[in-house]
Design an enzyme around this catalytic site. Structure first.
Site, PDB file in Angstrom:
ATOM      1  N   CYS A  20      -6.472  -4.644   5.059  1.00  0.00           N
ATOM      2  CA  CYS A  20      -5.636  -4.933   5.859  1.00  0.00           C
ATOM      3  C   CYS A  20      -5.161  -5.350   6.858  1.00  0.00           C
ATOM      4  O   CYS A  20      -6.236  -5.812   7.390  1.00  0.00           O
ATOM      5  CB  CYS A  20      -5.792  -3.189   5.826  1.00  0.00           C
ATOM      6  SG  CYS A  20      -5.856  -1.870   4.470  1.00  0.00           S
TER       7      CYS A  20
ATOM      8  N   THR B  25      -7.326  -9.181  -4.236  1.00  0.00           N
ATOM      9  CA  THR B  25      -6.709 -10.053  -4.472  1.00  0.00           C
ATOM     10  C   THR B  25      -6.829 -11.755  -3.500  1.00  0.00           C
ATOM     11  O   THR B  25      -7.538 -10.939  -2.600  1.00  0.00           O
ATOM     12  CB  THR B  25      -5.427  -9.568  -4.788  1.00  0.00           C
ATOM     13  OG1 THR B  25      -4.929  -9.037  -3.369  1.00  0.00           O
ATOM     14  CG2 THR B  25      -5.307  -8.714  -5.554  1.00  0.00           C
TER      15      THR B  25
ATOM     16  N   ASN C  75     -10.753  -0.126   2.194  1.00  0.00           N
ATOM     17  CA  ASN C  75      -9.789  -1.564   1.881  1.00  0.00           C
ATOM     18  C   ASN C  75     -10.028  -2.032   2.926  1.00  0.00           C
ATOM     19  O   ASN C  75      -9.274  -2.229   3.836  1.00  0.00           O
ATOM     20  CB  ASN C  75      -8.724  -0.904   0.921  1.00  0.00           C
ATOM     21  CG  ASN C  75      -7.583  -2.311   0.565  1.00  0.00           C
ATOM     22  OD1 ASN C  75      -8.338  -3.277   1.358  1.00  0.00           O
ATOM     23  ND2 ASN C  75      -6.599  -1.216   0.510  1.00  0.00           N
TER      24      ASN C  75
ATOM     25  N   LEU D 121       0.697  -1.011   0.353  1.00  0.00           N
ATOM     26  CA  LEU D 121      -0.141   0.236  -0.127  1.00  0.00           C
ATOM     27  C   LEU D 121       0.693   1.140  -0.088  1.00  0.00           C
ATOM     28  O   LEU D 121       0.582   2.045   0.565  1.00  0.00           O
ATOM     29  CB  LEU D 121      -1.005  -0.114   1.102  1.00  0.00           C
ATOM     30  CG  LEU D 121      -2.231  -1.296   1.213  1.00  0.00           C
ATOM     31  CD1 LEU D 121      -2.896  -1.258   2.255  1.00  0.00           C
ATOM     32  CD2 LEU D 121      -3.114  -1.035  -0.065  1.00  0.00           C
TER      33      LEU D 121
ATOM     34  N   ASN E  29     -10.450   5.427  -1.990  1.00  0.00           N
ATOM     35  CA  ASN E  29      -9.978   3.825  -1.378  1.00  0.00           C
ATOM     36  C   ASN E  29      -9.433   4.620  -0.050  1.00  0.00           C
ATOM     37  O   ASN E  29      -8.338   4.678  -0.181  1.00  0.00           O
ATOM     38  CB  ASN E  29      -9.985   2.808  -2.173  1.00  0.00           C
ATOM     39  CG  ASN E  29      -9.625   1.657  -1.652  1.00  0.00           C
ATOM     40  OD1 ASN E  29      -8.551   1.756  -0.759  1.00  0.00           O
ATOM     41  ND2 ASN E  29      -9.978   0.677  -2.176  1.00  0.00           N
TER      42      ASN E  29
ATOM     43  N   GLY F 121     -10.167 -10.049 -12.269  1.00  0.00           N
ATOM     44  CA  GLY F 121      -9.470 -10.567 -13.769  1.00  0.00           C
ATOM     45  C   GLY F 121     -10.619 -10.237 -14.891  1.00  0.00           C
ATOM     46  O   GLY F 121     -10.907 -10.728 -16.028  1.00  0.00           O
TER      47      GLY F 121
HETATM   48  C1  LIG Z   1      -0.639  -3.677  -8.374  1.00  0.00           C
HETATM   49  C2  LIG Z   1      -2.027  -4.154  -7.509  1.00  0.00           C
HETATM   50  C3  LIG Z   1      -2.187  -2.898  -6.357  1.00  0.00           C
HETATM   51  C4  LIG Z   1      -3.119  -2.798  -6.313  1.00  0.00           C
HETATM   52  N1  LIG Z   1      -3.758  -1.790  -4.653  1.00  0.00           N
HETATM   53  C5  LIG Z   1      -4.927  -1.551  -4.222  1.00  0.00           C
HETATM   54  C6  LIG Z   1      -5.011  -1.032  -3.366  1.00  0.00           C
HETATM   55  O1  LIG Z   1      -3.951  -0.029  -2.822  1.00  0.00           O
HETATM   56  N2  LIG Z   1      -5.958  -0.912  -2.304  1.00  0.00           N
HETATM   57  C7  LIG Z   1      -7.022  -1.392  -2.649  1.00  0.00           C
HETATM   58  O2  LIG Z   1      -8.199  -2.131  -2.357  1.00  0.00           O
HETATM   59  N3  LIG Z   1      -6.840  -2.875  -4.089  1.00  0.00           N
HETATM   60  C8  LIG Z   1      -5.600  -2.778  -4.386  1.00  0.00           C
HETATM   61  N4  LIG Z   1      -5.532  -3.481  -5.541  1.00  0.00           N
HETATM   62  C9  LIG Z   1      -6.683  -4.861  -5.614  1.00  0.00           C
HETATM   63  C10 LIG Z   1      -7.489  -3.914  -7.109  1.00  0.00           C
HETATM   64  O3  LIG Z   1      -7.812  -3.246  -6.904  1.00  0.00           O
HETATM   65  C11 LIG Z   1      -8.321  -6.085  -7.543  1.00  0.00           C
HETATM   66  O4  LIG Z   1      -9.496  -5.450  -6.397  1.00  0.00           O
HETATM   67  C12 LIG Z   1      -7.555  -6.709  -7.579  1.00  0.00           C
HETATM   68  O5  LIG Z   1      -6.474  -7.173  -8.350  1.00  0.00           O
HETATM   69  C13 LIG Z   1      -8.439  -7.940  -8.646  1.00  0.00           C
HETATM   70  O6  LIG Z   1      -8.995  -7.361  -9.764  1.00  0.00           O
HETATM   71  P1  LIG Z   1      -8.062  -7.672 -11.243  1.00  0.00           P
HETATM   72  O7  LIG Z   1      -8.306  -8.946 -11.067  1.00  0.00           O
HETATM   73  O8  LIG Z   1      -9.330  -6.797 -12.010  1.00  0.00           O
HETATM   74  O9  LIG Z   1      -6.810  -6.791 -11.256  1.00  0.00           O
HETATM   75  C14 LIG Z   1      -4.503  -3.957  -6.565  1.00  0.00           C
HETATM   76  C15 LIG Z   1      -3.762  -4.208  -7.259  1.00  0.00           C
HETATM   77  C16 LIG Z   1      -2.956  -5.122  -8.061  1.00  0.00           C
HETATM   78  C17 LIG Z   1      -2.621  -6.194  -9.286  1.00  0.00           C
END
Ligand SMILES: Cc1cc2nc3c(=O)[nH]c(=O)nc-3n(C[C@H](O)[C@H](O)[C@H](O)COP(=O)(O)O)c2cc1C
Ligand SMILES: Cc1cc2nc3c(=O)[nH]c(=O)nc-3n(C[C@H](O)[C@H](O)[C@H](O)COP(=O)(O)OP(=O)(O)OC[C@H]3O[C@@H](n4cnc5c(N)ncnc54)[C@H](O)[C@@H]3O)c2cc1C
Ligand SMILES: Cc1cc2nc3c(=O)[nH]c(=O)nc-3n(C[C@H](O)[C@H](O)[C@H](O)COP(=O)(O)OP(=O)(O)OC[C@H]3O[C@@H](n4cnc5c(N)ncnc54)[C@H](O)[C@@H]3O)c2cc1C
Ligand SMILES: Cc1cc2nc3c(=O)[nH]c(=O)nc-3n(C[C@H](O)[C@H](O)[C@H](O)COP(=O)(O)O)c2cc1C
Ligand code: FES
Ligand code: FES
Lengths: 253, 315, 315, 253
Positions: free
Chosen positions: B131, B194, B128, B74, B100, B245
C-alpha cells in the site's frame, strides 16, 4: 448461479462471421431471465486466460443459446468446438432487464452484436407488450437479425434502412407513429448506450441498458468491473453484480 | 490419510494448507453457491481499510499472456461494514477467516486491527504491505525497510492472534524484508503480492488500466513467485505462505517442495472458483502415489545445490 | 514511407529500430539460412567475456507458462575467438553489430571493451550488468548502485562508440540505475534483462535448472518489462531500448508508445527466427492504417494520467 | 535447413496412443539424413510455448514422417490437426547417424518411443548391412513396431521377448549368434543410452546414440542444450548442433 459442464448441441454460422452456439442445460434454461449472462471458460488452457461473458441470447426448452462474432481468442476457439464437447459455464449471472406489469410499448434498441440478449427478451415480451425493435450498425452487413419482432434498421452509411443512428430512428418512429415507449431496453456499444441514455433521461422514458466491460470473475470477487453511478454513497457499482442491465438514470454518463 | 495436513500458527489450527488469497474470493459469501468453502484451510478476505474505499476508476483489469493486470484501488466496504455485515456470516463457517488489512498510515493499520481483534470469528491477520505510504510520497510501505519495520512492530503490539505479513515482490532482496518480519515477531509471511506491470491499448494509445500501471498475477508470475519463496525460506525460520500463479495441484506442490508451509490461490479462483478443491484432491493423490505420508516430508524437500543459485552464478 | 524509421546513437545510424537481443540470435551466422539478417536494425551478439566460458551444467532451460527460464551461464567463445572467427563475418553485413559484454570485474569489462574497440565492424557496445560481482559475494553488478556507477564510468572512458547499459529488472527502483547511466554518459539503456525465477520438477523434487534459479523471459514478462521501460523513460532523457516478451508487432508498438526508442526481440526468435521481419512489416502496416508518418510521433505518444501511476496509488 | 509451412497429409494412430504424422516437403525429404530432427511449432499460441523437436522417422518420396506419443501439450495438439492444415517446421537439423562404408553388421537399439529415427535409418541401411534391431521397453504394449527389420524385443517385465534390458539382449545375441556388430546405433531414454554406451565402450564397439534434452531454439542460438564431452578444451557441446546423434565415446558418461 451454478458452475456446469454442459454439452454443446449446435454451432451455427447464421450470418457471415456471426455464430449461434446452443448447449443443453435444464438448470440455466429454467432459471434465467432476459439480460442475464453466462461466464464461459472456452477451454482449460490459459489462452484466452480469463472466462468470457456472454449474454443469454435465447432459451428453447432445455437448450440455451449465445450468439457471438468470432473476432478474438475466445470466440475463435468456440467455433472450433464439436457437438457434444463439454463447455464450462457459470450462470445465470447478474441482473436482467426489468419488466413492469402494464408496460404497453417497449422499444428494444440494439447496436451491432449488442443485440445478443434481444431474442430472449423479445420472446419474453411478445405476448405482453407492443414491441418496436431498432437495430443499428455502421453498415448493412453488420446488422444482426435473429429471432426479432417488428424491427427497423438504421445504418450510419445508409446502406440499409434509416440513414443515421438508432436514437434518431427512435425519434422518427416516435414522431411518425405518435407513440411514446413506456420503456426502452438497450444493448450495444457503450457510446451508443450513452446516447440512448441521454435521450431517455431527457424525455423521461424509463430505460434499461446492458453494459459491457472487461470482467475477470463475473461474480463479484475481483471488483474489476466498476461502473460509475450517480450515487453519493457509493461511486462505483459492479457491472457483474448490479448489472449487466442497469437503469440508465442511475449511471453517471 | 496424510499426517500433518493441518498446521498451527500460534494456537490457531488450520485444517489444511490450501488458502484463498485476499481480493480473489471476496468475503467468502459470493461463492457459496459454487463451492464448499469449508474445504479450504482458510479464506483471506479482501483487504480492509478503515473507511470504505470506492477504488480506482475503470478500467481496472486487463488480460495478459497467461495472467492479468489489476488496479482495483483496494475497493472495499471498510471495517465497520465488515464487522456488521460480514463477520456474522463467518460464525457458520468451519474454515478459518484471515482478515487482510490495508492502510495508508501506521496508525490506520493499527486502528483497523484493533477494531477487528475482539472478534473470535477472525482467526488471524494478514497485513498487506503493498500500500502506498502517503507520508512518503506514495511509495509502497513494503518496498522500504524502515516503514516495513515500523508497521511490523506496531501491529504486533496490538494482538496476540497470528500476524502474517504479506510481502511485495517489487524489491531487490525480498529476504531483507522477511528477516525483519521474523525479528519483529510475525508468525508467518505471505509471499507474494502482485508484480508491477502495464499494458497499452495501441489503437487508443492509452494504458489499459486507468492507473497506468497495475499488479500482474496468474501463471505468468509463478516462476517469479517461486523464486521469491525460495529466497525467503532460506532466510527465515517462520512459515512462508506461497502465493503467485498457483492454478493446479502441480503448481501448489512446487511451492511446498520449495518450502512453503501453506499456499494461497489467487487469480485462479476467477478461472475456476473450485480450484481449491481440485488442488486438495490432486495433492492427496500425488502424496499417495509418491508414498508421502507426512506433509512435513514434502515441505522443503527440494534437493538442490543451493550454492549454485543464481545470486552467485551467471545467467 | 515513414519518417525517422532510422535513428542515431552518437554517429552510428541504425536503419531501423528493431534489434535482436543478446543470447537469442547467437553471432548472427547461425540463422543466415532462415532469415535475412540485413533487415534488422542491429544484432546484439551473445555476451562476451574475456576468456571462453563453458557455461552452466544442464539442464539450462525449461518452459514455463508463456515463457521460459534459462541459466546458460553465459557460455560464450570468449573475446579472442570472437575477433578471429566472428568479426570477419560481420564485414559482409548491412545490419549493425552491437557487441554485448559480460564480466565478473570492472577490469574485465574494460579489457574486453578495449580489445573490441578498434574493430569498425562493431558499431556499439551493450554492457550486460546482470553478472555476478565476484568481489561482492556474487551479487549482480546491476542490483548495486555503487558498482553500477563504477562500471558505467569506467567503460565510458574506453570508447567513443555508443555505449548501451543493459539493466537488470530485479531491483526496487530501476529508474535509479537509469539515472546513473545517464549521468555517467551512457548513450542509451536497454531495459530489461531477465527476471529471476525458478521451477521445480515435482517428481524428482529438484529444480528444473541446474542452478536452482534462472532468468524468466518471453510473453509472460511483457507487462513487467513495459512497466520498467515506463519508469525509465519518465526518469531519463537518453534513449531507452525496450526488451521483454516482445513476440508480435503489437507488442513492439506498446513499447514504442510508452517511449522506447528501439526494441529488441529475445525469446521470440526461438519461436520464430523471422519474428523481426514480421514485426517490421506489422509496424509499417499499422503506421499506414493509423496515418502515422513519422516514427517520432509514435514514440512516447502514450496519453495517460501519469500522476495516477501505481507508485502513488493503491493496487 | 529451412523454415517451411508444410501441409499435413496424414495422421494415423498406428498403435494405441502412438501416432505417425506425415507431411509434404520436397526440401526436407531430399535433404535429410537418418537421425536428423525437425523443430516444429505446433501452433501460433504460447501453449506449448517452445517448438518441439522430433526425429525424422521416415521419408517416403516427397513425404516426411514423425512418430510420437500423445503425452503432453504439444503432441496432444498435433493429433487434433486436420489433413491439409499447415505446420511450421524448421529442418532438417543437427547431425544424423554416421555410416561408414563396409559396415557389415549394425545393431539398432531403441527404447520405448526412442525408436523414432530407426525406420528411416533401417531403410537407409537395409541394402548395405546386416541389421539386428533390438527394441526395449518396460512392458510389451510399450514396444513400438514400425517399419523395422529383423527385430527382437526385450521387456523389463518379461511380457514379451527377452526378459531383461536391451544391453543384456544385445549380449545374448552376440554370444548366441557369435557375431560382433561393427557399429551400434542407439536411441531412447538417456539412462538406456548411457548403459549402451558403457557396453560399447567396454567392448570397443563404435556406437552412435541420439541424445534428447529440452531445447529452445534447436539451431544453436540459445546454448540451452549442452551435453558434457570428454573434451578438455570444450566441456559442453550442443545437442542441437553437434547432435542429436553423437558418438558415445565422446560423451562424459
Ligand atoms: C483483482 C485482484 C485483487 C486483489 N486484491 C488484493 C487485496 O485486496 N489485498 C491483497 O493483499 N492482495 C490482493 N491481491 C493479490 C492476491 O492476493 C495475490 O497475492 C496475487 O494476485 C498473486 O497471486 P495469484 O497469481 O495466484 O493471483 C489481488 C489480486 C487480484 C488479481
Ligand atoms: C455482460 C457481457 C455480455 C456479453 N455478451 C456478449 C455476447 O452475447 N456476444 C458476444 O460476442 N460478446 C459478448 N460480450 C463480450 C465477450 O465477453 C467477449 O469480449 C467477446 O466475445 C470477444 O472475446 P474474444 O475472446 O473472442 O476476443 P478477445 O481476444 O478478447 O478480443 C479480440 C479483439 O476484440 C476486441 N474486443 C473484445 N471485446 C470486444 C467487444 N465486446 N466488442 C468489440 N470488440 C471487442 C478486443 O479489444 C480485441 O482487439 C459480453 C461481455 C459482457 C461483459
Ligand atoms: C532431438 C530430439 C528428438 C526427439 N524426437 C522425438 C520423436 O521422434 N518423437 C517424440 O514423441 N518425441 C521426441 N522428442 C521429444 C519431443 O520433443 C517432446 O518433448 C515430446 O514429444 C513431448 O512433447 P509434448 O509437448 O507433447 O509434452 P510436454 O507437455 O512437453 O510434456 C508432457 C510430459 O511428458 C514429459 N516429457 C517431455 N518430454 C518427454 C520425453 N522425451 N519422454 C518422456 N516424457 C517426456 C514431460 O516432462 C511432461 O511431464 C525428441 C526430443 C529431442 C530433443
Ligand atoms: C537463453 C537466453 C540467453 C540469454 N543470454 C543473454 C546474454 O548472453 N546476455 C544478455 O545481456 N542477455 C541475455 N539474455 C536476455 C535477453 O537478451 C533479453 O534481455 C531477455 O530474454 C528478455 O527479453 P525476451 O523476453 O524478449 O526474451 C538471454 C535470454 C535467454 C532467454
Ligand atoms: S467481474 Fe469480478 S467483480 Fe465483476
Ligand atoms: S536448443 Fe538452442 S542451442 Fe541447442
Amino acid at each position: 448461479m451454478k458452475q456446469e459442464f454442459v454439452k454443446i448441441q449446435k454451432i451455427e454460422e447464421f450470418q457471415s462471421g456471426i455464430f449461434e452456439l446452443t448447449f443443453a442445460s435444464k438448470y440455466i434454461s429454467k432459471n434465467s431471465k432476459p439480460g442475464q449472462f453466462l461466464n464461459i471458460r472456452v477451454d482449460n488452457s490459459y489462452q484466452p486466460f480469463l472466462r468470457r461473458p456472454f449474454s443469454i441470447s435465447n432459451i428453447d426448452e432445455d437448450s440455451v443459446k449465445i450468439i457471438f462474432n468470432a473476432i478474438g481468442q475466445g470466440t475463435k476457439k468456440l467455433i472450433h468446438k464439436n457437438i457434444n464437447d463439454e463447455l464450462d459455464v457459470i450462470g445465470p449471472l447478474g441482473n436482467g432487464f426489468k419488466y413492469e406489469e402494464n408496460t404497453k410499448t417497449a422499444f428494444l434498441i440494439g447496436g451491432g452484436l449488442g443485440i445478443a440478449p434481444l431474442p430472449f427478451l423479445s420472446k419474453f415480451l411478445k405476448d405482453k407488450t407492443n414491441i418496436f425493435t431498432i437495430l443499428g450498425a455502421r453498415t448493412s452487413n453488420q446488422i444482426i437479425r435473429k429471432d426479432l419482432f417488428n424491427f427497423s434498421v438504421a445504418t450510419d452509411d445508409g446502406t440499409e434502412g434509416f440513414h443515421g443512428n438508432v436514437v434518431d430512428l427512435a425519434k422518427k418512429i416516435i414522431s411518425e407513429k405518435n407513440i411514446t415507449p413506456d420503456v426502452i431496453y438497450a444493448c450495444g456499444p457503450t457510446p451508443m448506450l450513452k446516447a440512448i441514455a441521454n435521450f431517455a433521461n431527457q424525455n423521461n422514458i424509463k430505460c434499461f441498458a446492458s453494459w459491457e466491460c472487461e470482467m475477470a470473475c463475473g461474480i463479484g470477487l475481483c471488483q474489476g468491473c466498476p461502473i460509475e453511478f450517480n450515487d453519493s454513497n457509493k461511486k462505483y457499482h459492479l457491472v457483474c453484480k448490479e448489472g449487466p442491465v442497469i437503469e440508465t438514470s442511475k449511471i453517471k454518463l | 490419510m496424510i499426517k500433518n495436513e493441518s498446521f498451527k500458527l500460534r494456537d490457531v489450527n488450520f485444517a489444511n494448507r490450501i488458502f484463498v488469497a485476499s481480493g480473489t474470493f471476496g468475503y467468502g459469501d459470493e461463492v457459496s453457491d459454487l463451492v464448499d468453502v469449508n474445504k479450504l484451510g482458510a479464506i483471506v478476505t479482501k483487504s480492509l481499510s478503515l473507511k470504505p474505499r470506492d477504488g480506482n476508476p475503470p478500467p481496472r483489469i486487463t488480460e495478459t499472456s497467461c495472467g492479468m493486470l489489476n488496479s482495483i484501488g483496494l475497493a472495499n466496504i471498510g471495517v465497520e461494514k465488515y464487522i456488521s455485515e460480514k463477520i456474522p456470516n463467518f460464525k457458520n463457517l468451519k474454515t478459518k477467516i484471515i482478515a487482510n488489512i490495508a492502510a495508508s498510515s501506521v496508525e490506520e493499520y493499527c486502528t483497523v486491527l484493533e477494531k477487528l481483534n475482539p472478534f473470535d470469528e477472525i482467526a488471524a491477520f494478514e497485513i498487506n504491505l503493498s500500500c502506498p505510504n502517503v507520508k512518503e510520497g506514495g511509495l509502497s510501505f513494503g518496498t522500504n525497510l524502515k516503514s516495513f519495520e515500523i508497521i511490523s512492530r506496531e501491529v504486533r503490539k496490538k494482538t496476540s492472534k497470528p500476524i502474517i505479513l504479506k510481502l511485495t515482490p517489487n524489491v531487490t532482496h525480498i529476504s531483507e524484508f522477511a528477516k525483519i518480519a521474523e525479528n519483529e515477531g510475525a508468525d508467518a509471511i505471505s509471499v507474494v503480492n502482485t508484480f508491477v506491470g502495464m499494458a497499452v491499448n495501441i489503437y487508443k494509445r492509452t494504458p489499459k488500466l486507468s492507473t497506468v500501471t497495475g499488479g500482474l498475477s496468474g501463471p505468468a508470475i509463478k516462476p517469479l513467485a517461486l523464486a521469491k519463496v525460495y529466497e525467503c525460506v532460506r532466510a527465515v525460520k517462520i512459515p512462508v505462505i506461497g502465493i503467485g500463479g498457483i492454478a493446479s495441484w502441480e503448481d501448489a506442490i512446487e511451492f511446498f517442495i520449495v518450502g512453503a508451509t501453506a499456499i494461497q490461490i489467487g487469480t485462479a479462483n476467477y478461472l475456476n472458483p473450485a480450484t481449491g478443491e481440485f488442488i486438495l484432491k490432486g495433492i492427496s493423490d500425488f502424496c499417495e502415489n509418491q508414498k508421502i505420508d507426512d506433509f512435513n516430508n514434502l515441505i522443503g524437500s527440494l534437493s538442490a545445490d543451493h550454492s549454485a543459485s543464481v545470486l552467485k552464478t551467471w545467467l
